[in-house]
Design an enzyme around this catalytic site. Structure first.
Site, short mmCIF file in Angstrom:
data_model
loop_
_atom_site.label_atom_id
_atom_site.label_comp_id
_atom_site.label_asym_id
_atom_site.label_seq_id
_atom_site.Cartn_x
_atom_site.Cartn_y
_atom_site.Cartn_z
N ASP A 33 0.84 -1.05 0.13
CA ASP A 33 0.17 0.00 0.15
C ASP A 33 0.89 1.26 -0.21
OD1 ASP A 33 -3.13 0.67 1.13
OD2 ASP A 33 -1.75 2.19 1.08
N ASP A 59 4.29 1.44 -4.09
CA ASP A 59 3.16 1.92 -5.46
C ASP A 59 3.04 0.55 -6.37
OD1 ASP A 59 1.95 3.04 -7.46
OD2 ASP A 59 3.14 4.75 -7.42
N THR A 139 -15.94 -2.67 -9.56
CA THR A 139 -17.10 -1.89 -9.15
C THR A 139 -18.52 -1.75 -10.10
OG1 THR A 139 -17.81 0.37 -8.83
CG2 THR A 139 -15.99 0.18 -10.08
N ASP A 140 -19.55 -1.73 -9.59
CA ASP A 140 -20.58 -1.48 -10.37
C ASP A 140 -20.79 -0.43 -11.23
OD1 ASP A 140 -21.55 0.14 -8.35
OD2 ASP A 140 -23.42 -0.74 -7.86
N GLU A 141 -20.03 0.78 -10.71
CA GLU A 141 -19.91 2.05 -11.50
C GLU A 141 -19.50 1.72 -13.01
OE1 GLU A 141 -18.72 5.50 -9.81
OE2 GLU A 141 -19.44 4.79 -7.78
N TYR A 164 -13.40 8.41 -12.59
CA TYR A 164 -13.27 7.34 -11.78
C TYR A 164 -13.45 5.67 -12.59
CZ TYR A 164 -13.99 3.75 -8.17
OH TYR A 164 -14.30 2.66 -7.51
N ALA A 166 -14.36 5.22 -15.52
CA ALA A 166 -13.81 4.94 -16.70
C ALA A 166 -12.22 4.29 -16.46
CB ALA A 166 -13.52 6.16 -17.55
N LYS A 168 -11.38 2.52 -13.72
CA LYS A 168 -11.80 1.08 -13.44
C LYS A 168 -12.12 0.18 -14.45
CE LYS A 168 -11.87 -0.27 -9.49
NZ LYS A 168 -10.61 -0.87 -8.74
N ASN A 263 -30.29 8.54 -1.55
CA ASN A 263 -29.40 9.04 -0.67
C ASN A 263 -30.01 9.85 0.55
OD1 ASN A 263 -27.28 8.30 -2.10
ND2 ASN A 263 -27.05 10.26 -3.47
N PRO A 288 -21.19 16.72 -11.30
CA PRO A 288 -21.46 16.69 -12.88
C PRO A 288 -21.16 15.15 -13.10
CG PRO A 288 -19.46 18.07 -12.02
CD PRO A 288 -19.93 17.48 -10.64
P1 NAD Z 1 -10.00 3.35 -0.28
O1 NAD Z 1 -9.81 4.61 -0.99
O2 NAD Z 1 -10.43 3.47 1.10
O3 NAD Z 1 -8.55 2.48 -0.04
C1 NAD Z 1 -7.61 2.45 -1.34
C2 NAD Z 1 -6.12 2.04 -0.79
O4 NAD Z 1 -5.48 1.99 -1.85
C3 NAD Z 1 -5.53 2.89 0.17
O5 NAD Z 1 -5.10 2.35 1.26
C4 NAD Z 1 -4.57 3.65 -0.59
O6 NAD Z 1 -3.43 4.07 0.02
C5 NAD Z 1 -4.08 2.45 -1.61
N1 NAD Z 1 -3.50 2.74 -2.79
C6 NAD Z 1 -3.80 3.81 -3.66
N2 NAD Z 1 -2.96 4.09 -4.52
C7 NAD Z 1 -2.01 2.98 -4.38
C8 NAD Z 1 -0.71 2.84 -5.37
N3 NAD Z 1 -0.62 3.38 -6.49
N4 NAD Z 1 -0.27 1.72 -4.68
C9 NAD Z 1 -0.45 1.12 -3.52
N5 NAD Z 1 -1.58 1.43 -3.00
C10 NAD Z 1 -2.44 2.49 -3.41
O7 NAD Z 1 -10.65 2.18 -1.21
P2 NAD Z 1 -11.82 1.37 -0.83
O8 NAD Z 1 -13.03 2.06 -0.77
O9 NAD Z 1 -11.26 0.59 0.10
O10 NAD Z 1 -11.99 0.54 -2.22
C11 NAD Z 1 -10.92 -0.57 -2.50
C12 NAD Z 1 -11.18 -1.17 -3.74
O11 NAD Z 1 -12.61 -1.62 -3.93
C13 NAD Z 1 -11.18 -0.11 -5.27
O12 NAD Z 1 -10.32 -0.80 -6.05
C14 NAD Z 1 -12.36 0.26 -5.34
O13 NAD Z 1 -12.64 0.73 -6.76
C15 NAD Z 1 -13.13 -0.97 -5.06
N6 NAD Z 1 -14.90 -0.74 -4.64
C16 NAD Z 1 -14.95 0.06 -3.69
C17 NAD Z 1 -16.34 0.33 -3.39
C18 NAD Z 1 -16.65 1.19 -2.17
O14 NAD Z 1 -17.88 1.32 -1.94
N7 NAD Z 1 -15.90 1.69 -1.38
C19 NAD Z 1 -17.43 -0.54 -3.91
C20 NAD Z 1 -16.87 -1.53 -5.19
C21 NAD Z 1 -15.57 -1.73 -5.50
O1 DAU Z 2 -20.80 1.71 -6.28
C1 DAU Z 2 -19.54 1.55 -5.86
C2 DAU Z 2 -18.89 2.82 -5.61
O2 DAU Z 2 -19.45 3.29 -4.57
C3 DAU Z 2 -17.38 2.62 -5.56
O3 DAU Z 2 -16.65 2.15 -6.83
C4 DAU Z 2 -16.52 3.85 -5.24
O4 DAU Z 2 -15.29 3.51 -4.97
C5 DAU Z 2 -17.20 4.41 -4.08
O5 DAU Z 2 -16.61 5.56 -3.85
C6 DAU Z 2 -18.85 4.56 -4.32
O6 DAU Z 2 -19.13 5.62 -5.18
P1 DAU Z 2 -20.26 6.55 -5.09
O7 DAU Z 2 -20.01 7.69 -5.78
O8 DAU Z 2 -21.67 6.00 -5.09
O9 DAU Z 2 -20.04 7.02 -3.43
P2 DAU Z 2 -19.95 8.24 -2.68
O10 DAU Z 2 -19.90 7.89 -1.03
O11 DAU Z 2 -19.02 9.36 -3.21
O12 DAU Z 2 -21.64 9.04 -2.97
C7 DAU Z 2 -22.65 8.09 -2.67
C8 DAU Z 2 -23.72 8.72 -3.18
O13 DAU Z 2 -23.90 9.96 -2.30
C9 DAU Z 2 -23.72 9.53 -4.47
O14 DAU Z 2 -25.03 9.60 -5.07
C10 DAU Z 2 -23.28 10.87 -4.25
C11 DAU Z 2 -23.78 11.26 -2.95
N1 DAU Z 2 -23.15 12.30 -1.90
C12 DAU Z 2 -21.92 12.02 -1.77
C13 DAU Z 2 -21.28 12.72 -0.85
C14 DAU Z 2 -19.66 12.53 -0.41
C15 DAU Z 2 -23.63 13.39 -1.56
O15 DAU Z 2 -24.97 13.69 -1.66
N2 DAU Z 2 -23.20 14.30 -0.80
C16 DAU Z 2 -21.86 14.01 -0.39
O16 DAU Z 2 -21.31 14.67 0.58
#
Ligand code: NAD
Ligand code: DAU
Length: 359
Positions: A33, A59, A139-141, A164, A166, A168, A263, A288
């Site tokens: 990490d 990295d 991710t589902d995105e 983001y 795109a 992934k 939300n 956006p």
């Molecule tokens: P996060 O942002 O909390 O953690 C990302 C981690 O990656 C951090 O510890 C960061 O230090 C490390 N990192 C970043 N760039 C790096 C690099 N170049 N080399 C090594 N380490 C690096 O993310 P998360 O929410 O834990 O998500 C983890 C994975 O799951 C991601 O790939 C994300 O796309 C995917 N994902 C997240 C969600 C969600 O809701 N959070 C849902 C579906 C998929």
């Molecule tokens: O769907 C999986 C994805 O979920 C992961 O791939 C991403 O890593 C993770 O960040 C998450 O993406 P979202 O964009 O859905 O999550 P976020 O928590 O940023 O936002 C959730 C929803 O809430 C979204 O519709 C934007 C809205 N939002 C978010 C923030 C931070 C707000 O309305 N206000 C806020 O301040």
């Protein structure tokens, strides 16, 4: 003992995953990490001295470092969590997303190919050592905006809308290409929105809990009617473990909790749980390119691999809020310093969206 390289293991999902796996299995886990703003070793203090665990700061794009890790630790599987993960940051600065999410994934694939192929110099050979696997945490995105009806299946077209998503999607396609062209044993998982302990407070749920607890405004984007399909992080960890052990090579698996919520519903639930007033809600300028709805069809992983979510959202969100109330020091530390610069940069120009205030 098998060795698993977990990348991004100091982040939200990766740290939950490492702790879960160390408790349940006799695997050696190597956590690579970079410790970006999202990586936090305090997420891992309970296991930092576990003899089965090694942390390496570095990295995933670093070619010689990743090569050395393969040589030194004899890696059998990679679970690639490492990513720039926040959509709003990708709108502000897309380039780092291309670097880490695409080039970093490619560097891991290339090193895995070199280490795992039985005849690495024979470009026509497709044979790999037994038991190796590259698991890409996607991710589902990648599917883009769902519209008002239907669910994302593994066959849904890939139509990412943010830098983001795109990036992934590009990584997914590269993982797929390494399977199709080089025969690498891979799986791709596409999960919906996670919540739970140790999530960085740039994401909706921890940001709202923190602001609400501190009587700060709750910035809801647009009309707050965007829908996400929420899954507790522990259920995501079990799903990844299931795909690691049982996933059919080359397959994609969607992971989701059958739990669609707008939300604004979530924000109001947090307010209610913390005993605060809805006057804290502030509708602000929309993100956006904001996707309106995501929802997962999880039939494939449930029927073929036997996984299903265990948490109800009501239990999970209550437990998450309690975790935050019992771990205020964690939040205090992660929101000190750079976080406030981020918050001010991101939210100070998001003037109140008067059109949405009546929703
Ligand atoms: P996060 O942002 O909390 O953690 C990302 C981690 O990656 C951090 O510890 C960061 O230090 C490390 N990192 C970043 N760039 C790096 C690099 N170049 N080399 C090594 N380490 C690096 O993310 P998360 O929410 O834990 O998500 C983890 C994975 O799951 C991601 O790939 C994300 O796309 C995917 N994902 C997240 C969600 C969600 O809701 N959070 C849902 C579906 C998929
Ligand atoms: O769907 C999986 C994805 O979920 C992961 O791939 C991403 O890593 C993770 O960040 C998450 O993406 P979202 O964009 O859905 O999550 P976020 O928590 O940023 O936002 C959730 C929803 O809430 C979204 O519709 C934007 C809205 N939002 C978010 C923030 C931070 C707000 O309305 N206000 C806020 O301040």
């Amino acid at each position: 003992m098998k060795s698993i390289l977990v990348t991004g293991g100091a982040g939200f999902i990766g740290s939950n995953f490492i702790k879960f796996m160390l408790e349940k299995h006799d695997y050696k886990i190597i956590n690579l990490d970079l410790l970006t703003y999202a990586g936090n070793l305090e997420n891992l203090t309970d296991i930092e001295n576990n003899p089965k665990y090694t942390f390496i700061k570095g990295d995933i794009c670093d070619k010689s470092l990743v090569k050395d890790i393969f040589n030194k630790y004899g890696i059998d599987s990679i679970i690639n969590f490492a990513a720039e993960s926040h959509v709003d940051r990708s709108i502000e600065n897309p380039e780092i997303f291309l670097q880490t999410n695409i080039l970093g994934t490619h560097n891991l694939l290339e090193n895995a190919k070199r280490a795992w192929k039985i005849a690495p110099d024979d470009k026509y050979s497709r044979e790999y050592k037994d038991g190796v696997k590259f698991l890409q945490v996607s991710t589902d995105e990648v599917y883009g905006d769902l519209g008002e009806t239907g669910l994302f299946t593994e066959e849904t077209n890939l139509q990412p809308n943010s830098p983001y998503s795109a990036s992934k999607t590009s990584a997914d396609l590269m993982v797929r290409a390494y399977h199709e062209t080089f025969g690498m044993p891979v799986n791709i998982t596409r999960c919906s929105n996670n919540y739970g302990p140790y999530q960085f407070p740039e994401k909706l749920i921890p940001l709202m809990i923190n602001n609400c607890e501190n009587n700060k405004k709750l910035p809801v984007y647009g009309d707050g009617m965007q829908i996400r399909d929420w899954l507790h992080v522990k259920d995501h960890c079990i799903a990844i473990e299931t795909v690691l052990h049982k996933g059919k090579t080359g397959e994609v698996y969607n992971i989701g909790g059958n739990n669609e919520k707008a939300n604004i519903e979530i924000v109001k639930l947090i307010i209610k749980n913390l005993g605060k007033s809805e006057d804290l809600i502030e509708y602000v300028k929309d993100r956006p390119g904001h996707d309106r709805r995501y929802a997962i069809d999880n039939t494939k992983i449930t029927t073929e691999l036997g996984w299903s979510p265990s948490y109800t959202f009501e239990e999970g969100i209550k437990e998450t809020i309690e975790w935050h109330m019992n771990n205020k020091d964690w939040m205090r530390k992660v929101t000190s310093g750079e976080y406030m610069n981020y918050y001010n940069r991101m939210y100070s120009q998001r003037t109140v969206d008067k059109d949405c205030q009546t929703v």
